[in-house]
Design an enzyme around this catalytic site. Sequence first.
Site, PDB file in Angstrom:
ATOM      1  N   TYR A 128       0.876  -1.171   0.000  1.00 48.18           N
ATOM      2  CA  TYR A 128       0.000   0.000   0.000  1.00 48.18           C
ATOM      3  C   TYR A 128       0.913   1.221   0.000  1.00 48.18           C
ATOM      4  O   TYR A 128       1.513   1.546   1.037  1.00 48.18           O
ATOM      5  CB  TYR A 128      -0.921  -0.017   1.219  1.00 48.18           C
ATOM      6  CG  TYR A 128      -1.848   1.196   1.335  1.00 48.18           C
ATOM      7  CD1 TYR A 128      -1.977   2.124   0.303  1.00 48.18           C
ATOM      8  CD2 TYR A 128      -2.598   1.409   2.478  1.00 48.18           C
ATOM      9  CE1 TYR A 128      -2.825   3.220   0.406  1.00 48.18           C
ATOM     10  CE2 TYR A 128      -3.450   2.509   2.600  1.00 48.18           C
ATOM     11  CZ  TYR A 128      -3.546   3.410   1.559  1.00 48.18           C
ATOM     12  OH  TYR A 128      -4.374   4.500   1.673  1.00 48.18           O
ATOM     13  N   LYS A 153      -1.366  -1.080  -4.272  1.00 48.18           N
ATOM     14  CA  LYS A 153      -2.358  -0.007  -4.325  1.00 48.18           C
ATOM     15  C   LYS A 153      -1.561   1.278  -4.156  1.00 48.18           C
ATOM     16  O   LYS A 153      -0.958   1.518  -3.110  1.00 48.18           O
ATOM     17  CB  LYS A 153      -3.358  -0.157  -3.182  1.00 48.18           C
ATOM     18  CG  LYS A 153      -4.206   1.087  -2.986  1.00 48.18           C
ATOM     19  CD  LYS A 153      -5.329   0.857  -2.005  1.00 48.18           C
ATOM     20  CE  LYS A 153      -4.898   0.777  -0.563  1.00 48.18           C
ATOM     21  NZ  LYS A 153      -5.828   1.484   0.347  1.00 48.18           N
ATOM     22  N   ASP A 154      -1.537   2.080  -5.192  1.00 47.19           N
ATOM     23  CA  ASP A 154      -0.752   3.313  -5.188  1.00 47.19           C
ATOM     24  C   ASP A 154      -1.710   4.491  -5.078  1.00 47.19           C
ATOM     25  O   ASP A 154      -2.394   4.835  -6.046  1.00 47.19           O
ATOM     26  CB  ASP A 154       0.054   3.390  -6.499  1.00 47.19           C
ATOM     27  CG  ASP A 154       1.051   4.539  -6.524  1.00 47.19           C
ATOM     28  OD1 ASP A 154       1.561   4.914  -5.453  1.00 47.19           O
ATOM     29  OD2 ASP A 154       1.345   5.044  -7.631  1.00 47.19           O
TER      30      ASP A 154
HETATM   31  C1  FW2 Z   1      -7.723   3.746   1.546  1.00 51.92           C
HETATM   32  C2  FW2 Z   1      -7.568   4.114   0.141  1.00 51.92           C
HETATM   33  C3  FW2 Z   1      -8.192   5.343  -0.375  1.00 51.92           C
HETATM   34  C4  FW2 Z   1      -7.437   6.503   0.177  1.00 51.92           C
HETATM   35  C5  FW2 Z   1      -7.934   7.782  -0.369  1.00 51.92           C
HETATM   36  C6  FW2 Z   1      -7.318   8.919   0.412  1.00 51.92           C
HETATM   37  O1  FW2 Z   1      -7.045   2.821   1.996  1.00 51.92           O
HETATM   38  O2  FW2 Z   1      -8.546   4.332   2.235  1.00 51.92           O
HETATM   39  O3  FW2 Z   1      -6.074   6.352  -0.087  1.00 51.92           O
HETATM   40  O4  FW2 Z   1      -9.330   7.845  -0.297  1.00 51.92           O
HETATM   41  O5  FW2 Z   1      -7.867  10.130  -0.015  1.00 51.92           O
HETATM   42  O6  FW2 Z   1      -6.903   3.452  -0.603  1.00 51.92           O
END
Ligand code: FW2
Length: 281
Positions: A128, A153-154
């Site tokens: 992540y 997940k970037d």
């Molecule tokens: C998470 C995401 C989405 C966030 C994003 C931040 O883990 O919540 O990174 O909504 O604004 O991947």
Amino acid sequence: MEIVVPIVTPFTSDGKIDETKVRTHVENLLKKGVDIIFVNGTTGLGPALSAEEKRKMFDATIEVTDKVIFQVGSLNLSETMELVSYANKKDLIAVASYPPYYFSIPKEFIVKYFKDICSKSSNAVYLYNYPSATGKDVDADMVKEIGCISGVKDTNPDFAHTLRYKELGIKTYNGSDSLAMTSMASGLDGTVSGAGNYAPEILNQIRESLRNGDVGSAIKNQFVLIDLVNLTKRVGQFSAIYELVEEFQGYSVGYPRDPIYPLSKDNSEKLREEARKIWKK
Ligand code: FW2
């Protein structure tokens, strides 16, 4: 074109995880076309959860679906390892972790952190990456050096940065709500969208439009999503998600956790009113 939702963590008014609400939420999202549930991410207030709470979130989710990515990262590697071992006994998509944040540490430590997780995990290990939040950018070159990461997940406004991971042949998602359409249209594996907690239908419509070659409609919906997210940012993005799940999905996901305070009554009413004007569901 997978839709991944990093789910909120529903708390009771006295600060406990409400597992019934987790299950209700997950069931609804899957019904609405969401493919994968990401637990303990940013929207799930992952850094504010204890190891036991992270496990509870995972347990409640996996009761409903095995399409789960289990975020296990923390600043205490032994706690992370316990969660990795726990997940080894289960059937899921992957465990994931953000890099150790807050501390200024050399790159080698970050590489070792992920290698250590991989050495203990019988599941796939995903990264992540969220540089603007963690202060660390684990880019495609570092992923190559780590050598055992099979997905990422970037959360990054720089789309080219995300594409570099795809070049390595690993599962690749962008986690910016504003790039949901781009992520689905561009050959990535899909999108991770916090707004998907309250607006899974919009993500689904974007995907359907892309499948039908209706780019105009996909763009229109992308901007509805952007306007909603910008609205939430004015009052507290993560607190606002709890409100909007109730507003648009019709059930409560409880409370956030202080200092991600619940919205005041006044802010809640204004938010909901504005949101209804943006998305005429
Ligand atoms: C998470 C995401 C989405 C966030 C994003 C931040 O883990 O919540 O990174 O909504 O604004 O991947």
